[in-house]
Design a protein around this motif. Structure first.
Motif, PDB file in Angstrom:
ATOM      1  N   GLY A 212     107.707 -14.048 -35.923  1.00  0.00           N
ATOM      2  CA  GLY A 212     106.582 -14.573 -36.685  1.00  0.00           C
ATOM      3  C   GLY A 212     106.910 -14.858 -38.133  1.00  0.00           C
ATOM      4  N   ILE A 213     108.201 -15.051 -38.455  1.00  0.00           N
ATOM      5  CA  ILE A 213     108.613 -15.354 -39.823  1.00  0.00           C
ATOM      6  C   ILE A 213     108.746 -16.864 -39.976  1.00  0.00           C
ATOM      7  CG2 ILE A 213     110.427 -15.052 -41.558  1.00  0.00           C
ATOM      8  CD1 ILE A 213     111.148 -12.420 -40.182  1.00  0.00           C
ATOM      9  N   PRO A 214     108.019 -17.483 -40.892  1.00  0.00           N
ATOM     10  CA  PRO A 214     108.089 -18.938 -41.067  1.00  0.00           C
ATOM     11  C   PRO A 214     109.502 -19.384 -41.469  1.00  0.00           C
ATOM     12  CG  PRO A 214     106.193 -18.025 -42.222  1.00  0.00           C
ATOM     13  CD  PRO A 214     107.048 -16.868 -41.813  1.00  0.00           C
ATOM     14  N   PHE A 215     109.920 -20.500 -40.928  1.00  0.00           N
ATOM     15  CA  PHE A 215     111.213 -21.074 -41.290  1.00  0.00           C
ATOM     16  C   PHE A 215     111.114 -21.733 -42.652  1.00  0.00           C
ATOM     17  CE2 PHE A 215     113.858 -24.971 -41.361  1.00  0.00           C
ATOM     18  CZ  PHE A 215     115.109 -24.369 -41.356  1.00  0.00           C
ATOM     19  N   ASP A 216     112.046 -21.406 -43.546  1.00  0.00           N
ATOM     20  CA  ASP A 216     112.071 -21.967 -44.890  1.00  0.00           C
ATOM     21  C   ASP A 216     113.357 -22.774 -45.056  1.00  0.00           C
ATOM     22  OD1 ASP A 216     112.107 -22.598 -47.556  1.00  0.00           O
ATOM     23  OD2 ASP A 216     111.784 -20.555 -48.288  1.00  0.00           O
ATOM     24  N   PRO A 217     113.265 -24.107 -45.079  1.00  0.00           N
ATOM     25  CA  PRO A 217     114.489 -24.927 -45.193  1.00  0.00           C
ATOM     26  C   PRO A 217     115.277 -24.668 -46.468  1.00  0.00           C
ATOM     27  CG  PRO A 217     112.505 -26.277 -45.439  1.00  0.00           C
ATOM     28  CD  PRO A 217     112.055 -24.937 -44.957  1.00  0.00           C
ATOM     29  N   ALA A 218     114.634 -24.131 -47.485  1.00  0.00           N
ATOM     30  CA  ALA A 218     115.344 -23.835 -48.740  1.00  0.00           C
ATOM     31  C   ALA A 218     116.367 -22.723 -48.555  1.00  0.00           C
ATOM     32  CB  ALA A 218     114.341 -23.444 -49.826  1.00  0.00           C
ATOM     33  N   LEU A 219     116.218 -21.956 -47.472  1.00  0.00           N
ATOM     34  CA  LEU A 219     117.136 -20.843 -47.217  1.00  0.00           C
ATOM     35  C   LEU A 219     118.312 -21.239 -46.320  1.00  0.00           C
ATOM     36  CD1 LEU A 219     114.629 -17.886 -46.663  1.00  0.00           C
ATOM     37  CD2 LEU A 219     116.117 -18.290 -48.642  1.00  0.00           C
ATOM     38  N   VAL A 220     118.410 -22.513 -45.984  1.00  0.00           N
ATOM     39  CA  VAL A 220     119.507 -22.988 -45.126  1.00  0.00           C
ATOM     40  C   VAL A 220     120.368 -23.975 -45.893  1.00  0.00           C
ATOM     41  CG1 VAL A 220     120.111 -24.222 -43.006  1.00  0.00           C
ATOM     42  CG2 VAL A 220     118.142 -22.675 -43.032  1.00  0.00           C
ATOM     43  N   ILE A 221     121.655 -23.670 -45.963  1.00  0.00           N
ATOM     44  CA  ILE A 221     122.617 -24.552 -46.630  1.00  0.00           C
ATOM     45  C   ILE A 221     123.801 -24.763 -45.689  1.00  0.00           C
ATOM     46  CG2 ILE A 221     124.160 -24.840 -48.602  1.00  0.00           C
ATOM     47  CD1 ILE A 221     122.252 -23.126 -50.223  1.00  0.00           C
ATOM     48  N   SER A 222     124.210 -25.996 -45.528  1.00  0.00           N
ATOM     49  CA  SER A 222     125.330 -26.302 -44.637  1.00  0.00           C
ATOM     50  C   SER A 222     126.660 -26.028 -45.313  1.00  0.00           C
ATOM     51  CB  SER A 222     125.277 -27.772 -44.199  1.00  0.00           C
ATOM     52  OG  SER A 222     124.177 -27.999 -43.357  1.00  0.00           O
ATOM     53  N   GLY A 223     127.577 -25.431 -44.557  1.00  0.00           N
ATOM     54  CA  GLY A 223     128.937 -25.212 -45.023  1.00  0.00           C
ATOM     55  C   GLY A 223     129.916 -25.955 -44.143  1.00  0.00           C
ATOM     56  N   ASP A 224     131.176 -25.552 -44.194  1.00  0.00           N
ATOM     57  CA  ASP A 224     132.216 -26.222 -43.419  1.00  0.00           C
ATOM     58  C   ASP A 224     133.088 -25.216 -42.680  1.00  0.00           C
ATOM     59  OD1 ASP A 224     133.461 -28.467 -42.432  1.00  0.00           O
ATOM     60  OD2 ASP A 224     134.878 -28.622 -44.098  1.00  0.00           O
ATOM     61  N   PHE A 225     132.522 -24.041 -42.413  1.00  0.00           N
ATOM     62  CA  PHE A 225     133.201 -22.953 -41.711  1.00  0.00           C
ATOM     63  C   PHE A 225     134.328 -22.318 -42.512  1.00  0.00           C
ATOM     64  CE2 PHE A 225     131.566 -25.168 -37.796  1.00  0.00           C
ATOM     65  CZ  PHE A 225     130.694 -24.165 -37.427  1.00  0.00           C
ATOM     66  N   ASP A 226     134.528 -22.701 -43.765  1.00  0.00           N
ATOM     67  CA  ASP A 226     135.627 -22.133 -44.539  1.00  0.00           C
ATOM     68  C   ASP A 226     135.104 -21.274 -45.697  1.00  0.00           C
ATOM     69  OD1 ASP A 226     134.667 -24.062 -46.257  1.00  0.00           O
ATOM     70  OD2 ASP A 226     136.491 -25.273 -46.275  1.00  0.00           O
ATOM     71  N   TYR A 227     136.018 -20.560 -46.320  1.00  0.00           N
ATOM     72  CA  TYR A 227     135.686 -19.624 -47.385  1.00  0.00           C
ATOM     73  C   TYR A 227     135.012 -20.333 -48.559  1.00  0.00           C
ATOM     74  CZ  TYR A 227     136.541 -16.154 -51.111  1.00  0.00           C
ATOM     75  OH  TYR A 227     136.408 -15.278 -52.149  1.00  0.00           O
ATOM     76  N   GLU A 228     135.567 -21.486 -48.957  1.00  0.00           N
ATOM     77  CA  GLU A 228     135.067 -22.194 -50.132  1.00  0.00           C
ATOM     78  C   GLU A 228     133.613 -22.625 -49.958  1.00  0.00           C
ATOM     79  OE1 GLU A 228     139.364 -22.084 -50.159  1.00  0.00           O
ATOM     80  OE2 GLU A 228     137.947 -22.800 -48.632  1.00  0.00           O
ATOM     81  N   SER A 229     133.288 -23.161 -48.775  1.00  0.00           N
ATOM     82  CA  SER A 229     131.910 -23.604 -48.565  1.00  0.00           C
ATOM     83  C   SER A 229     130.959 -22.411 -48.458  1.00  0.00           C
ATOM     84  CB  SER A 229     131.804 -24.490 -47.320  1.00  0.00           C
ATOM     85  OG  SER A 229     132.110 -23.775 -46.139  1.00  0.00           O
ATOM     86  N   GLY A 230     131.451 -21.289 -47.956  1.00  0.00           N
ATOM     87  CA  GLY A 230     130.633 -20.083 -47.916  1.00  0.00           C
ATOM     88  C   GLY A 230     130.337 -19.574 -49.314  1.00  0.00           C
ATOM     89  N   PHE A 231     131.341 -19.623 -50.181  1.00  0.00           N
ATOM     90  CA  PHE A 231     131.151 -19.214 -51.574  1.00  0.00           C
ATOM     91  C   PHE A 231     130.134 -20.118 -52.266  1.00  0.00           C
ATOM     92  CE2 PHE A 231     132.327 -19.943 -56.037  1.00  0.00           C
ATOM     93  CZ  PHE A 231     132.069 -18.686 -56.553  1.00  0.00           C
ATOM     94  N   SER A 232     130.267 -21.429 -52.053  1.00  0.00           N
ATOM     95  CA  SER A 232     129.358 -22.381 -52.683  1.00  0.00           C
ATOM     96  C   SER A 232     127.926 -22.185 -52.189  1.00  0.00           C
ATOM     97  CB  SER A 232     129.823 -23.810 -52.384  1.00  0.00           C
ATOM     98  OG  SER A 232     128.921 -24.757 -52.901  1.00  0.00           O
TER      99      SER A 232
END
Length: 339
Positions: A212-232
């Motif tokens: 029952g938790i609303p989905f918030d698109p602001a909490l989703v960011i796409s990465g590239d499966f690598d360390y650098e994109s995770g850091f960003s």
């Protein structure tokens, strides 16, 4: 020459059609650089057009299998290679590992197909690859058995595929955070467009919805499966005015990037931020604190792919065109209850 079958095509015939000498064709087949670019392109086009392979259909198998990745710069690939190699060695086969890089992939794909047609191979295992119509047609022209591991797009039912229960694994990770009283959960998604990325995002959303938790698109960011994109992505999520109390990253490497983003902002894991990854690479257990993650049995996926390919090479039927291995949550010290 259009009437020639694959078996009838010879180096001499290719040389005649290209208007060059037999040694020139041989140099192209052997990857030599001492051939003019225009001549090389003309010969390579003819080799592709007529499906030339050094070994005829009646000759002994090469005992070689190609294992092809989009990229080879991840520990994730090492786990797949380990499983493939062990299974193939048990059957007396050797593996040739190569990469069709995502940047400039059309050119990389053509170069790999040229090498494949010249060297011959008994079969191919493609990892996280989009088996598009061109690649599929070229592999069929070469009469090459193929298995795809973790297909990039919707699985092609004509080609056996090996995957993991990505959706279920993501649901389990999200539910674990919710059970620890987290309600504002960030998600670092995988590379857009990939089948596994969509499944993990859908699983995250399903876990939220079930609670029952609303989905918030602001909490989703796409990465590239690598360390650098995770850091960003981690840096961006933690900079939100109402920052998340937990972050679920769709790969371990991205989760470790989130670790560094938290460290640079003076946040402690798990005291100030809980983190979950996906894969269970060796680094997950070495991290400080050790990373809670969804275990994807990568080595087992490689083994299953190799065994499936061996069956195809032997002309045997496969039990199922689509195999999914189970994922499971591995709990360590990177998650604690929200206060």
């Amino acid at each position: 020459m259009q009437e020639n079958t694959q078996q009838a095509v010879t180096i001499s015939a290719i040389a005649s059609a290209a208007g060059v000498s037999v040694p020139t064709v041989s140099r192209v087949l052997n990857g030599r650089s001492d051939v003019a670019p225009a001549t090389r392109e003309r010969i390579e086009n003819l080799l592709r057009e007529y499906g030339y392979r050094r070994r005829g259909a009646t000759q002994a198998p090469s005992r070689l299998v190609d294992l092809v990745f989009n990229d080879l710069d991840s520990p994730w690939a090492v786990e797949i290679i380990r499983g493939v190699e062990e299974a193939l060695n048990a059957d007396g086969l050797s593996v040739v590992v190569s990469a069709i890089h995502r940047r400039g992939s059309a050119d990389s794909t053509r170069k790999w197909l040229d090498i494949l047609g010249a060297r011959t191979s008994d079969g191919a295992i493609l990892v996280t690859t989009d088996l598009d119509s061109f690649l599929h047609a070229e592999l069929q022209r070469l009469h090459l058995p193929v298995v795809v591991v973790d297909p990039a797009g919707v699985p092609d039912l004509e080609v056996p595929t090996i995957g993991a229960t990505n959706w279920t694994g993501a649901v389990t990770a999200t539910e674990h955070l919710i059970q620890q009283n987290h309600r504002r959960i960030g998600f670092v998604a995988g590379r857009p467009g990939l089948w596994c990325s969509r499944a993990r995002l859908d699983g995250y959303r399903a876990g939220l919805d079930a609670a029952g938790i609303p989905f918030d698109p602001a909490l989703v960011i796409s990465g590239d499966f690598d360390y650098e994109s995770g850091f960003s992505a981690g840096t961006e999520l933690l900079a939100l005015r109402d920052r998340p109390s937990a972050i679920f990253a769709a790969s371990d490497q991205m989760a470790l990037g989130v670790y560094e983003a938290a460290r640079q902002q003076g946040l402690r894991i798990p005291d100030d931020l809980s983190v979950i990854g996906f894969d269970d690479l060796p680094e997950a257990g070495w991290a400080s604190p050790p990373l809670t993650t969804v275990r994807q049995p990568l080595s087992e996926m490689g083994t299953l792919a190799a065994r499936t390919l061996v069956r195809l090479i032997k002309g045997e039927a496969v039990e199922s065109p689509r195999i999914e291995v189970s994922t499971r949550l591995v709990t360590r010290a990177s998650v604690r209850a929200a206060g």
